[in-house]
Design a protein around this motif. Structure first.
Motif, short mmCIF file in Angstrom:
data_model
loop_
_atom_site.label_atom_id
_atom_site.label_comp_id
_atom_site.label_asym_id
_atom_site.label_seq_id
_atom_site.Cartn_x
_atom_site.Cartn_y
_atom_site.Cartn_z
N ALA B 56 0.84 -1.20 0.00
CA ALA B 56 0.00 0.00 0.00
C ALA B 56 0.87 1.24 0.00
O ALA B 56 0.66 2.17 -0.79
N GLN B 57 1.88 1.24 0.86
CA GLN B 57 2.75 2.41 0.95
C GLN B 57 3.48 2.65 -0.37
O GLN B 57 3.52 3.77 -0.89
N TYR B 60 0.96 4.08 -2.95
CA TYR B 60 0.66 5.51 -2.77
C TYR B 60 1.85 6.37 -3.20
O TYR B 60 1.69 7.39 -3.87
N VAL B 61 3.04 5.95 -2.79
CA VAL B 61 4.23 6.72 -3.15
C VAL B 61 4.39 6.75 -4.67
O VAL B 61 4.65 7.80 -5.27
N LEU B 64 1.86 9.05 -6.30
CA LEU B 64 2.04 10.47 -5.99
C LEU B 64 3.41 11.01 -6.39
O LEU B 64 3.62 12.22 -6.41
N ALA B 65 4.33 10.10 -6.75
CA ALA B 65 5.68 10.56 -7.13
C ALA B 65 5.70 11.07 -8.58
O ALA B 65 6.49 11.95 -8.91
N ALA B 70 -0.09 11.70 -10.03
CA ALA B 70 -0.47 12.47 -8.83
C ALA B 70 -1.61 13.41 -9.18
O ALA B 70 -2.61 13.50 -8.45
N GLY B 71 -1.47 14.09 -10.31
CA GLY B 71 -2.51 15.03 -10.73
C GLY B 71 -3.84 14.36 -10.94
O GLY B 71 -4.89 14.88 -10.53
N GLY B 73 -4.68 11.32 -9.67
CA GLY B 73 -5.09 10.63 -8.43
C GLY B 73 -5.77 11.54 -7.43
O GLY B 73 -6.64 11.11 -6.69
N LEU B 74 -5.38 12.81 -7.42
CA LEU B 74 -5.97 13.76 -6.47
C LEU B 74 -7.15 14.52 -7.08
O LEU B 74 -7.73 15.37 -6.44
N GLN B 75 -7.50 14.19 -8.31
CA GLN B 75 -8.55 14.91 -9.04
C GLN B 75 -9.86 14.10 -9.04
O GLN B 75 -9.86 12.91 -8.71
N THR B 289 -10.24 8.54 -6.19
CA THR B 289 -9.43 8.22 -7.37
C THR B 289 -8.11 7.57 -6.98
O THR B 289 -7.73 6.52 -7.52
N VAL B 290 -7.41 8.19 -6.05
CA VAL B 290 -6.08 7.69 -5.67
C VAL B 290 -6.20 6.26 -5.13
O VAL B 290 -5.35 5.41 -5.41
N ASN B 291 -7.28 5.97 -4.39
CA ASN B 291 -7.44 4.62 -3.85
C ASN B 291 -7.69 3.59 -4.95
O ASN B 291 -7.26 2.45 -4.84
#
Lengths: 425, 425
Positions: B56-57, B60-61, B64-65, B70-71, B73-75, B289-291
């Motif tokens: 999981a870690q 996510y990294v 988001l890296a 990242a754009g 995933g957070l949208q 989205t990120v999940n």
């Protein structure tokens, strides 16, 4: 033995309410619109350059690096939501004039979920929801599954009398169950309700004893001028407390931190929150635990900074948009001058049809926007459109508006559309 | 001017359906139960030692890296769900006998959300939902807001005739809108429907032309023996295709990877999926989205390994539980021997009341479980209870069951409970 099922056979299986779950033409359209090469004033999404990516990454790593927080972040959690996040929200609400307690807060998966829950909790078929016209399209979608009728609020100066709203609701087969408003930098108009209009809404709600759903999605994005207190704060200031308040406040982290984590909240009197926790439990048990923990860390670390940065960023875009509209739009076109948020609202000459304009605009100019009629519960507003200034840069805004203005100028010359396509007002 | 609102005043404001949104006594109880010092057989949650924290870690990294992921995933994202995740699900479903296409898949926030969506889409007040008794409590909560009546399925040997189900539904004021089953390692019984029972359900559904909601939450957790094909696979094998299938399959990553990310899915005929996408859009726009991106990476990297590890882990616990029951329980007590999942189901002597037993068990022994009546739509089953073996270790299981068995032995000696408290059957 098994009867084959044809596609059409699904229709009679649906609940009566499914009739009202229509595809949003706009949302369908948006899939086509937000494409490379198109100058898009359509989607109302935050600019991803503002996302606090580093803070998000640090927060996920920190939650998942500690075995205790990793274990709870990846596990089911309570339907009320992550306590430290609710406590942060209590402090935030206190700062905008809403003293409350963590038991007055439930976490939702964005404020869209809050609206859906409130529709489900409050609306029986035939009940009346008071909304502005235009209003947020997603609210109409959330409420409509519960088969309300709509009546129009004009909070600035034109509300009906309480008696006439009540009588219309009775004739519609129910009661006025709530008023829904986006009081600050509304989607789609960008406009903000004055303190007088907010007070007038509270008077109406008190007279007919119904709750006000206050959608504060854009409230933090004020570029200039003095912030008005939330309706919920005004109600409490009248001498009540959160547990005596009729107002139900819907907040979200989507516009300031990130919509992709799906974290929003509702603040209301405890009995309503207790009900909403049951609705949440039956709906999805809890919002993603790890995201609530991450959002808490991000809010603590970066909320105020993000608000300041977003305001600066969108203020410049708003200025470019208003300058381009003033520079290019022909006579007879007017638009709102929002003090915050992501949108401006354009009124074309009466004879213009924004849906037809969009077809030409996409074909001939590669410019996208949302026709305004989508935001009216009764299909009015065919000569209106919504422009989002959240994504394009200065040059794009100027070029896009110039192209659009040329088409508007041409449309305003052509004969009016046939009666069936005209504004329904 | 403002009328103060008293707490009680909220009740008349709710929709008629709110009557059916009751607090689950069990869920309220569980808050108290899962406390340190208590040996808990109550909650049915996965053991956090199994969570793939490192994966999981890393996921996510990695999302988001990269600025591009990242754009996004957070949208905000599409209501259908993240395409690569839907494509993974298509491959997974193909592997269990359900050839399908990404347009046959919608991502939900866990399978609880799938059940709530299906209740909303399919049930008008007075319609009939066929369920087993007992059945998953969360399904009853999800469906009940839409005011159905329930009728009982006994898929192994005791279904009513199609005509009598249909007639009862008509008398109830609606139609049979669906059958809901957890065919593999059911919550709460741990039991699995035989292929014959699955076929019988398909016959019934074909005869009355209603969909089957197949809740496969535990299906991957088979400890031994041969896996039975999903009901949806059996239906397709009868000569149809996913787009002609009546079965609606609800899957989830919650039991194998992590419930805290809230990611599940529905696989069904395209017309139903299109409707469910609209329901999703109106409900919460999209699952985080990120999940979804992280779950996709975790599924690719670790799904099979996690299944194998979870089966081994829970198999040992199941064995400890069955051994302890055999060692300690008095005559007249019986229980299921599940081949997978997280639960066993215990039947006490007729005169025993599991709710009263729970009171004593908590007070005198510090042992928690869920009384069985919560899982019946009609309050039957007062002499039954659900034991989860997912969390406690071998010594705890043995000690907890020994303590419980002593109380059961005593309860079976005492005079029967007064008529009003007795099993309603």
């Amino acid at each position: 033995m098994t009867k084959p099922v044809e596609t059409a056979a699904w229709e009679p299986r649906y609940a009566a309410r499914a009739e009202r779950m229509r595809a949003s033409e706009i949302r369908e359209l948006l899939k086509v619109l937000d494409q490379p090469g198109v100058i898009s004033f359509a989607g109302g999404i935050p600019d991803p350059v503002l996302f606090p990516v580093k803070q998000a990454q640090e927060a996920y790593v920190s939650v998942l690096a500690d075995p205790a927080t990793a274990g709870s972040g990846l596990q089911y959690s309570t339907s009320e939501g992550y306590l430290p996040l609710r406590q942060w929200i209590v402090r935030h609400m206190g700062g905008i004039g809403v003293p409350c307690h963590e038991d007055n807060v439930v976490i939702t998966s964005g404020s869209q979920q809050a609206l859906e829950f409130l529709g489900r909790l409050l609306l029986s078929p035939g009940d009346t929801a008071l909304v502005t016209a235009p209003t947020y399209l997603g609210a109409l979608q959330a409420f409509s599954a519960y088969e309300p009728r709509y009546d129009e609020l004009r909070p600035e100066d034109g509300n009906c009398t309480p008696a006439s709203y009540a009588e219309a609701a009775r004739q519609g087969g129910g009661e006025v169950k709530f008023a829904y408003v986006v009081p600050s930098f509304a989607n789609p108009t960008g406009e903000t309700l004055s303190p007088v209009a907010r007070a007038r809404l509270l008077d109406l709600a008190a007279e007919l004893d119904f709750p006000i759903i206050e959608d504060a999605a854009y409230a933090s994005l004020r570029f200039e001028g003095e912030a008005f207190p939330p309706i919920q704060a005004l109600e409490i200031a009248r001498g009540g407390s959160i547990d005596r308040a009729r107002t139900i406040y819907c907040g979200t982290f989507s516009k300031v931190l990130s919509p992709g984590l799906r974290v929003g909240w509702i603040v209301a009197a405890k009995p309503v929150i207790r009900r909403l926790v049951l609705v949440k439990q039956a709906s999805d048990l809890n919002s993603a635990t790890v995201n609530q923990m991450v959002m808490h860390r991000m809010a603590v670390a970066a909320f105020d900074h993000q608000v300041a940065q977003a305001c600066e960023h969108y203020r410049a875009r708003r200025d470019w948009m208003l300058a381009a509209l003033a520079r290019h739009m022909p006579e007879g076109v007017s638009w709102t001058k929002p003090q915050g948020g992501l949108f401006t609202w354009v009124r074309l000459p009466e004879e213009c049809d924004a849906e037809r304009l969009l077809e030409r605009s996409l074909d001939e100019a590669g410019v996208a926007f949302v026709p305004g009629s989508a935001f009216f519960f009764d299909g009015r507003g065919r000569n209106t459109l919504r422009l989002s200034f959240s994504l394009p840069g200065e040059e794009e805004i100027d070029r896009g508006i110039a192209l659009l203005a040329r088409l508007v100028g041409e449309a305003a010359q052509v004969p009016p559309t046939p009666p069936s396509r005209r504004c329904g007002r």
